[in-house]
Scaffold this motif. Structure first.
Motif, PDB file in Angstrom:
ATOM      1  N   THR A  12       0.669  -1.323  -0.066  1.00 49.76           N
ATOM      2  CA  THR A  12       0.209  -0.212   0.057  1.00 49.76           C
ATOM      3  C   THR A  12       0.937   1.139   0.077  1.00 49.76           C
ATOM      4  OG1 THR A  12      -1.637  -1.151   1.486  1.00 49.76           O
ATOM      5  CG2 THR A  12      -1.756   1.124   1.150  1.00 49.76           C
ATOM      6  N   ALA A  13       0.470   2.134  -0.874  1.00 47.08           N
ATOM      7  CA  ALA A  13       1.349   3.305  -0.940  1.00 47.08           C
ATOM      8  C   ALA A  13       0.426   4.440  -0.578  1.00 47.08           C
ATOM      9  CB  ALA A  13       1.915   3.641  -2.349  1.00 47.08           C
ATOM     10  N   LEU A  14       0.733   5.515  -0.172  1.00 47.44           N
ATOM     11  CA  LEU A  14       0.027   6.764   0.144  1.00 47.44           C
ATOM     12  C   LEU A  14       0.178   7.813  -1.045  1.00 47.44           C
ATOM     13  CD1 LEU A  14       0.974   7.513   3.906  1.00 47.44           C
ATOM     14  CD2 LEU A  14      -1.169   6.228   2.740  1.00 47.44           C
ATOM     15  N   GLN A  15      -1.011   8.436  -1.622  1.00 48.38           N
ATOM     16  CA  GLN A  15      -1.070   9.272  -2.734  1.00 48.38           C
ATOM     17  C   GLN A  15      -1.665  10.604  -2.331  1.00 48.38           C
ATOM     18  OE1 GLN A  15      -1.448   7.840  -7.003  1.00 48.38           O
ATOM     19  NE2 GLN A  15      -3.102   9.187  -6.812  1.00 48.38           N
ATOM     20  N   VAL A  16      -1.251  11.591  -2.647  1.00 49.30           N
ATOM     21  CA  VAL A  16      -1.724  12.927  -2.474  1.00 49.30           C
ATOM     22  C   VAL A  16      -1.836  13.776  -3.572  1.00 49.30           C
ATOM     23  CG1 VAL A  16       0.335  14.143  -1.723  1.00 49.30           C
ATOM     24  CG2 VAL A  16      -1.942  14.889  -0.962  1.00 49.30           C
ATOM     25  N   ALA A  17      -2.878  14.218  -4.177  1.00 55.38           N
ATOM     26  CA  ALA A  17      -2.840  15.148  -5.185  1.00 55.38           C
ATOM     27  C   ALA A  17      -3.482  16.555  -4.944  1.00 55.38           C
ATOM     28  CB  ALA A  17      -3.876  14.447  -6.229  1.00 55.38           C
ATOM     29  N   CYS A  18      -2.820  17.473  -5.625  1.00 55.33           N
ATOM     30  CA  CYS A  18      -3.176  18.797  -5.198  1.00 55.33           C
ATOM     31  C   CYS A  18      -4.497  19.143  -5.701  1.00 55.33           C
ATOM     32  CB  CYS A  18      -2.131  19.786  -5.788  1.00 55.33           C
ATOM     33  SG  CYS A  18      -2.397  21.352  -5.459  1.00 55.33           S
ATOM     34  N   ASP A  19      -5.464  19.709  -4.899  1.00 54.11           N
ATOM     35  CA  ASP A  19      -6.745  19.864  -5.021  1.00 54.11           C
ATOM     36  C   ASP A  19      -6.896  21.280  -5.646  1.00 54.11           C
ATOM     37  OD1 ASP A  19      -9.264  19.593  -5.327  1.00 54.11           O
ATOM     38  OD2 ASP A  19      -9.952  19.472  -3.319  1.00 54.11           O
ATOM     39  N   THR A  20      -6.475  21.760  -6.846  1.00 55.79           N
ATOM     40  CA  THR A  20      -6.505  22.951  -7.417  1.00 55.79           C
ATOM     41  C   THR A  20      -6.804  22.937  -8.733  1.00 55.79           C
ATOM     42  OG1 THR A  20      -3.818  23.197  -7.496  1.00 55.79           O
ATOM     43  CG2 THR A  20      -5.080  24.118  -5.474  1.00 55.79           C
ATOM     44  N   GLU A  21      -8.074  22.615  -9.089  1.00 56.92           N
ATOM     45  CA  GLU A  21      -8.217  22.112 -10.353  1.00 56.92           C
ATOM     46  C   GLU A  21      -8.432  23.808 -11.180  1.00 56.92           C
ATOM     47  OE1 GLU A  21     -11.591  19.969 -10.956  1.00 56.92           O
ATOM     48  OE2 GLU A  21     -11.082  18.477  -9.541  1.00 56.92           O
ATOM     49  N   VAL A  22      -8.599  24.786 -10.351  1.00 58.30           N
ATOM     50  CA  VAL A  22      -8.581  25.951 -10.993  1.00 58.30           C
ATOM     51  C   VAL A  22      -7.308  26.663 -11.423  1.00 58.30           C
ATOM     52  CG1 VAL A  22      -9.466  28.332 -10.543  1.00 58.30           C
ATOM     53  CG2 VAL A  22     -10.556  26.455  -9.491  1.00 58.30           C
ATOM     54  N   SER A  23      -6.327  26.157 -10.886  1.00 61.57           N
ATOM     55  CA  SER A  23      -5.005  26.852 -11.061  1.00 61.57           C
ATOM     56  C   SER A  23      -4.339  25.830 -12.028  1.00 61.57           C
ATOM     57  CB  SER A  23      -4.163  27.163  -9.937  1.00 61.57           C
ATOM     58  OG  SER A  23      -3.869  25.882  -9.323  1.00 61.57           O
TER      59      SER A  23
END
Ligand SMILES: [Zn+2]
Length: 70
Positions: A12-23
């Protein structure tokens, strides 16, 4: 003959995605599960410097980190 025995362990890995679709930010990061603290700190710094927003590590963990199978 090469030894290509497959292990059945589920990683299992951890993933994070920046939540800035606008930019249009494409920040995406994935780490080992035991590297959680570093992932959170890097993400916090990214959001602070790139987007000028302050999130706590807890907020990032709750809202943006997902567990993925590798
Ligand atoms: Zn970003």
């Amino acid at each position: 003959m090469p030894d290509d025995t497959l292990t059945e362990e589920q990683q299992t890995a951890l993933q994070v995605a920046c939540d800035t679709e606008v930019s249009g930010c494409l920040f995406l990061m994935r780490t080992e599960e035991n590297d959680r603290d570093r992932l959170l700190e890097i993400t916090r710094d990214h959001v602070r410097y790139q987007h000028g927003k302050d999130y706590s590590l807890e907020e990032i963990e709750e809202q943006h980190v997902t567990e993925v199978e590798v």
